[in-house]
Design an enzyme around this catalytic site. Structure first.
Site, PDB file in Angstrom:
ATOM      1  N   GLU A  46     -55.647  -1.056 -31.341  1.00  0.00           N
ATOM      2  CA  GLU A  46     -55.733  -1.412 -32.753  1.00  0.00           C
ATOM      3  C   GLU A  46     -56.261  -0.173 -33.470  1.00  0.00           C
ATOM      4  OE1 GLU A  46     -57.864  -4.531 -35.904  1.00  0.00           O
ATOM      5  OE2 GLU A  46     -58.568  -4.435 -33.819  1.00  0.00           O
ATOM      6  N   ASP A  71     -61.532   3.617 -34.226  1.00  0.00           N
ATOM      7  CA  ASP A  71     -61.979   3.851 -35.601  1.00  0.00           C
ATOM      8  C   ASP A  71     -63.042   4.943 -35.571  1.00  0.00           C
ATOM      9  OD1 ASP A  71     -63.165   3.411 -38.359  1.00  0.00           O
ATOM     10  OD2 ASP A  71     -61.753   1.747 -38.324  1.00  0.00           O
ATOM     11  N   ASP A 120     -55.518   2.197 -45.123  1.00  0.00           N
ATOM     12  CA  ASP A 120     -55.605   2.763 -46.465  1.00  0.00           C
ATOM     13  C   ASP A 120     -54.193   3.185 -46.884  1.00  0.00           C
ATOM     14  OD1 ASP A 120     -55.986   4.357 -48.744  1.00  0.00           O
ATOM     15  OD2 ASP A 120     -57.878   5.154 -48.004  1.00  0.00           O
ATOM     16  N   ASP A 156     -50.781  -5.531 -47.179  1.00  0.00           N
ATOM     17  CA  ASP A 156     -50.518  -6.250 -48.423  1.00  0.00           C
ATOM     18  C   ASP A 156     -49.826  -5.322 -49.419  1.00  0.00           C
ATOM     19  OD1 ASP A 156     -53.173  -4.834 -48.621  1.00  0.00           O
ATOM     20  OD2 ASP A 156     -52.866  -5.382 -50.717  1.00  0.00           O
TER      21      ASP A 156
END
Length: 219
Positions: A46, A71, A120, A156
């Site tokens: 991920e 991350d 982002d 989105d």
């Protein structure tokens, strides 16, 4: 600041968190199965995982796979790593690094699947190369993925989604398996999500934003 420092100290003690300063951090490339997980199961990443909602959410549903959240933000990783410990998820780990260095931690064909959820969007033209679906990142993913390995992309942001479709359509090695501009009207794709939502997804979907999703491979 005090809370962040406390989280960093806890990350330093956790075996499921790989970060600078730990010996295993420099030696893990090509050794995830033998050293970290001690099995031969497939590896799922991920990327830009934040709190690792998909890493922690998918792991108990797929005990036959190993999940790694990647991350650079250690205080965010701390959340998912703690949840994995609480749930005794031995098939979960977190790697603290920037995504452009992915090939420094994974050998070619060491990864079976990738999830990119709500990155982002980097809307400015000058930041195009920073988008996680830019050609340079796709080339990087292709290096570490096994042949036919699947990339799942969820957002989105309509411009980023359309941009990604254009990038894939321009590549001879890209195989777009399926996509939708409204995930919650496509049950066949919705089933793949297992009901997992990131904080960003909840936020934007509650505001009326349609959730976009695609699956593709780079052959």
């Amino acid at each position: 600041m005090r809370q962040k420092l406390q989280r960093f100290q806890e990350n330093a003690q956790r075996k499921n968190t790989l970060e600078p300063g730990k010996d295993i951090y420099e030696e893990i490339k090509g050794n995830w199965n033998s050293v970290q997980f001690k099995n031969d199961n497939e590896i799922v990443l991920e990327l830009g995982c934040g709190r690792g909602e998909y890493t922690v959410g998918l792991a108990p549903l797929h005990k036959d796979k190993n999940f790694i959240g990647v991350d650079i933000k250690g205080d965010r990783i701390w959340v998912g790593a703690g949840q994995a410990i609480e749930q005794n998820l031995d098939n979960v780990a977190f790697l603290r690094t920037q995504i452009q260095f992915l090939d420094k931690f994974f050998e070619p064909e060491e990864v079976s699947e990738i999830w990119i959820t709500f990155p982002d969007p980097r809307p400015k033209d000058r930041d195009e190369k920073l988008r996680l679906t830019h050609h340079r990142y796709l080339d990087l993913y292709k290096k570490v993925l096994k042949p036919g390995g699947i990339i799942n992309f969820k957002t989105d942001n309509t411009p980023l989604f359309e941009y990604t479709l254009e990038v894939l359509n321009s590549r001879k090695d890209a195989d777009l398996l399926d996509y939708t501009f409204n995930l919650y009207e496509e049950s066949k794709l919705l089933d793949i999500q297992k009901g997992i939502k990131t904080n960003f997804e909840r936020k934007f979907h509650s505001k009326g934003e349609d959730i976009k999703f695609m699956r593709f491979s780079l052959n």
